[in-house]
Design an enzyme around this catalytic site. Structure first.
Site, PDB file in Angstrom:
ATOM      1  N   HIS A   1       0.844  -1.210   0.000  1.00 51.96           N
ATOM      2  CA  HIS A   1       0.000   0.000   0.000  1.00 51.96           C
ATOM      3  C   HIS A   1       0.879   1.261   0.000  1.00 51.96           C
ATOM      4  O   HIS A   1       0.710   2.158  -0.827  1.00 51.96           O
ATOM      5  CB  HIS A   1      -0.919  -0.030   1.230  1.00 51.96           C
ATOM      6  N   GLU A   2       1.857   1.289   0.922  1.00 52.03           N
ATOM      7  CA  GLU A   2       2.729   2.473   1.010  1.00 52.03           C
ATOM      8  C   GLU A   2       3.626   2.582  -0.220  1.00 52.03           C
ATOM      9  O   GLU A   2       3.935   3.683  -0.689  1.00 52.03           O
ATOM     10  CB  GLU A   2       3.590   2.437   2.276  1.00 52.03           C
TER      11      GLU A   2
END
Ligand SMILES: [Ca+2]
Ligand SMILES: [Ca+2]
Ligand SMILES: [Ca+2]
Length: 901
Positions: free
Chosen positions: A149-150
């Site tokens: 996600h990051e």
């Protein structure tokens, strides 16, 4: 094609992959994960980082059609950790690392992202506690998945698909949870303080659930997207594609990326777009990533200084000495080792590596070169510098070169520069004048160094600023020098000013005044009124420099300097300080351009970040100065208003477009002040994996532990001043003339329905992006978001004849009569384009949506009838009308049927 154009093209090619991270086949390599020296030694942390990347690599492989994975990563541990097993760092450093591990106010993982959609973010921040404490997995999801996600924020510039500020919205009269995809299913509840659940209520004003109402997703879902919404869900394994994307959700992804699905941004706009499209998938599981664990020691630096004939021009050789003296006396920390080499016809070792302490600083200063003559044999200088650096331990890995030149190399530099680049040393370069060799940008870029350019303007203080910025942080900012002021003036009278020393700085405070001809009368007054005169200062007649080292910790408050000269001359002052306390990081300023190179076709953006310990400092006054080699300077006030170039309001990132481009090297400096007391410390704006309050399992909500509380108070920071410079950059137009830019894309359009008219608000763009005044607006609306998005000109026109644009940055607020009766429950979409005097048209704004909902005198509760029901329905009959509202949070069942059909 002339050589400059060739260079420019090569340079752009180089910079297209310049963050360090690269794709080698299907695998990402050159990923640096740096642990701050604030983090106490804990070797388990290293294992946890490896586990996260190994797990993340498999998720990443699944997420993008099996095209990519994590192949190689380097973990940089702080210099203060003990261990024989750590290798020597080469060019890795904390500030260039794209993944940073440091303590912070909260353990929420996030990516520091504030650029345009599709642009790489600055770094991913994870706390040691996030990595070590396994209870966070329940709150945010598996670490490997959160990393992906990051990573998507960091590498591909996509934004979050959930929204903490707008968790619900109306779609055709229904209340819908903000999410992607729309197939994500769940229930709504308020959580009471005692942990019991309560039905959500509807706010009679907004007709949306009241604050505190939370969406609880089902633990088991029947959709695989999306990672940018909630990576913690087991079934979620990929990004939202066009057929699953929720175009209407009021989340940052839609707002920042023109309602484009994350998948499309990754494949069409990101730095990897071309590679990703051409890569063949690897069908088997990818190999596990490999890791190196490395560590930096004390800094070992060699100054390689140009003393060729051109350095005799004007006062260049003197100014090189003044600036190098500043570096040696104030910037470089004790215990570092420094050597000095000069080059012209030949190279000379002026000082071998010498450990810095009080007595050696002065010795080194006296060895700085003071005579210039001869040719510019760059290779001789570079080779001797590398030799000097290897005298301590027979290698140059992780050592630093500070290389200054003002001319084109006399010798052939391809071979020696490549050798220097490959040596494992970090090379910082300073181009003194526009004729300085083009090689400088490349050497710095390729080795994790910093590149600065400086012109001959006496008042700009550029060379002092450049040398003053040659620090190498380990993440503990209490150890690094902080520049409070740097300014100059040509005068035959008074040169006065105020420098505000705040509570976060004060130790080792120095005022350095440089004069051009004759020593001026200098007086410096502390906030409580004690006056320092020249008797308390040291005066170096040869260097034309007067220095006041304030004893102890400088008193907080406004320090006033008064400098008087009777001869017309240039005067500059540079004020540097350090943290006042070892446990309070100082307020720091970082500035950068959105690109290091421009051919003029795309607008450039100036960013300045003002922060203290990862918290934004908001409401400060920030000015950028962009100065070309010819000396022409532009002054821009940077804004934190969330409009134009600025992605978010009040996040401590101050931004502005740089539109008046000029060919050549350009230096960047910012001045920040808070002298009217408005500035506050705020909470960080987070883009990162969401905290999940709980899940619905078999129709019953299972709560997660509450999110650890973070103090929400915003603190006054008091008066402060800071200056900072960014890496210099280069502009070379492909055409002959500077481009004309259209007004910027409006990013904050909002709509409100009042009876049968609509009130639209936005921040005015300008004639050129966010500067000047645009010529006109074109506003269109539709019942259909997709239609408006794909073909703006086919939307219904709003009559804007009466609206003439205001100056960029002004608030535009206009009411338009749509000349028909808006039915209750209707959702309308609006968008704006603006045009400049030369008929250049802006990109289409964000799409504002608004629903007409008549207020209800008795706000009802939202029930969750039949906990297994996927369609959650209640009827709210409004007395005055015959319409009932259906509050359908979840339409999964219906949509799934459609999808299967
Ligand atoms: Ca060495
Ligand atoms: Ca901002
Ligand atoms: Ca224009």
């Amino acid at each position: 094609m002339d050589s400059r154009t060739v260079f420019v093209l090569l340079w752009m090619l180089l910079l297209s992959t310049s963050t360090g991270i690269k794709l080698d086949g299907n695998g990402y390599v050159d990923i640096t994960i740096a642990i701050s020296s604030n983090v106490p030694q804990n070797n388990t942390l290293i294992d946890k980082i490896k586990d996260m990347f190994t797990e993340g690599s498999n998720y990443l492989h699944q997420a993008l059609n099996k095209k990519v994975y994590f192949k190689e990563a380097t973990i940089l541990v702080p210099p203060n950790w003990n261990g024989k097993e750590f290798d020597k760092a080469r060019t890795e450093s904390y500030e260039k690392a794209k993944i940073r591990i440091d303590k912070a106010q909260s353990d929420e993982p996030y990516a520091h992202q504030y650029d345009e959609c599709g642009k790489e973010a600055q770094y991913i921040h994870l706390t040691p506690n996030y990595l070590l404490n396994d209870s966070v997995i329940q709150l945010y999801g598996p670490r490997g998945k959160v990393l992906v996600h990051e990573w998507a924020h960091l590498r591909w510039g996509v934004y979050d698909e959930y929204s903490e500020t707008k968790p619900f919205y109306h779609a055709n009269g229904r209340v819908v949870a903000t999410r992607c995809s729309n197939f994500i299913d769940g229930l709504l509840y308020n959580v009471n303080a005692d942990g019991s659940l309560q039905l959500c209520h509807i706010d009679p004003q907004t007709f949306l659930p009241t604050e505190g109402c939370k969406f609880f997703p089902n633990k088991n879902q029947y959709t695989d997207s999306s990672i940018m919404f909630m990576p913690s869900l087991d079934s979620v394994s990929t990004f939202c594609q066009a057929n699953q994307h929720n175009y209407e959700a009021p989340n940052l992804q839609n707002e920042k990326c023109g309602n484009k699905p994350t998948w499309n941004v990754i494949f069409e706009d990101s730095v990897d777009k071309d590679t990703l499209r051409s890569l063949n998938p690897i069908s088997s599981s990818p190999p596990a990533p490999t890791f190196k664990v490395v560590q930096r020691g004390q800094r070992v630096i060699c100054l390689i200084l140009d003393v060729s004939g051109s350095m005799a021009t004007g006062s260049r050789i003197l100014r090189q000495r003044q600036a190098a003296t500043h570096l040696l006396q104030i910037i470089i920390e004790d215990q570092a080792s420094v050597g000095i080499v000069s080059f012209s016809d030949d190279a000379k070792t002026l000082s071998p590596l010498t450990t810095i302490d009080e007595s050696t600083r002065e010795k080194l200063v006296n060895l700085l070169p003071d005579f210039a003559g001869g040719y510019t044999y760059v290779c001789k200088g570079l080779d001797l510098g590398l030799q000097v650096l290897s005298t301590d331990n027979e290698d140059v890995l992780g050592d630093e070169i500070i290389f200054l030149t003002d001319g084109m190399a006399t010798d052939k530099i391809d071979v020696c520069s490549q050798k220097a680049i490959n040596s494992g040393a970090i090379i910082h370069t300073i181009a003194f004048s526009d004729s300085a060799d083009k090689l400088l940008e490349e050497m710095a870029e390729q080795t994790g160094g910093i590149y600065f350019s400086s012109n001959d303007q006496l008042t700009s203080n550029q060379l002092m600023d450049a040398f003053g910025s040659l620090t190498l942080s380990t993440g503990d900012y209490t150890k690094d020098p902080v520049q409070l002021e740097s300014v100059g003036e040509i005068t035959s009278d008074w040169f006065n000013g105020t420098v505000s020393v705040d509570q976060t700085v004060g130790n080792k405070t120095s005022f350095v005044i440089i004069y051009q001809q004759s020593v001026p009368i200098i007086s410096i007054q502390s906030p409580s009124g004690s006056t320092y005169s020249e008797t308390e200062m040291s005066h170096d007649i040869v260097l034309k420099t007067v220095t006041l080292n304030v004893p102890g910790t400088a008193e907080p408050g406004d320090w006033k300097y008064s400098i008087q000269t009777t001869t017309l001359q240039a005067l500059t002052i540079t004020v540097t300080s350090h943290a006042a306390r070892a446990d309070v990081p100082p307020i720091i300023v970082k500035t950068r351009m959105n690109q290091q190179f421009s051919d003029g076709t795309k607008p450039m953006i100036v960013f300045a970040e003002v922060s203290q310990n990862y918290r934004p400092v908001i409401k400060a006054e920030v000015w950028a100065y962009l100065e070309s080699q010819s000396g022409s300077a532009q002054e821009l006030q940077l804004l934190d208003n969330g409009a134009g170039a600025d992605a978010f309001q009040n996040d401590g990132i101050y931004s502005r477009y740089f539109t008046k481009l000029e060919n050549g090297r350009i230096s960047l400096k910012v001045r920040v002040k808070n002298q009217d007391g408005q500035a506050r410390l705020s909470l960080p704006k987070k883009t990162g994996a969401p905290y999940v309050p709980g899940y619905v399992v078999n129709g019953v909500v299972e709560l997660n532990p509450p999110k650890p509380p973070v103090s929400e108070e915003t603190l006054e920071v008091g008066s402060f001043t800071r200056t900072a410079i960014g890496e210099s950059f280069e502009v070379a137009f492909t055409g002959t003339t500077p481009p004309n830019f259209p007004p910027n894309r409006i990013t904050d359009l909002s709509a409100e329905i009042q009876e049968d008219s609509v009130l639209l608000s936005w921040t005015a763009p300008g004639e050129d992006l966010d500067q000047g005044t645009a010529k006109s607006y074109e506003i269109r609306w539709s019942y259909d978001l997709q239609m408006l998005r794909e073909s703006f000109s086919n939307g219904h026109a709003v009559n804007t004849a009466a609206v003439s644009p205001q100056e960029a940055g002004s608030v535009e607020q206009h009411s338009f009569n749509l000349s028909f009766t808006i039915q209750n429950g209707t959702t309308l979409f609006f968008a704006v384009q603006s045009e400049d005097e030369q008929n250049a048209i802006s990109e289409t704004s964000n799409i504002a949506q608004v629903s007409k909902i008549l207020p209800d005198p008795k706000p009802p509760a939202i029930s969750n009838p039949g906990l297994n029901l996927t369609v959650l329905v209640i009827s709210l009959c409004v007395v005055t009308i015959v319409i009932c509202f259906v509050v359908a949070v979840i339409t999964w069942a219906v949509k799934r049927r459609k999808r299967l059909g």
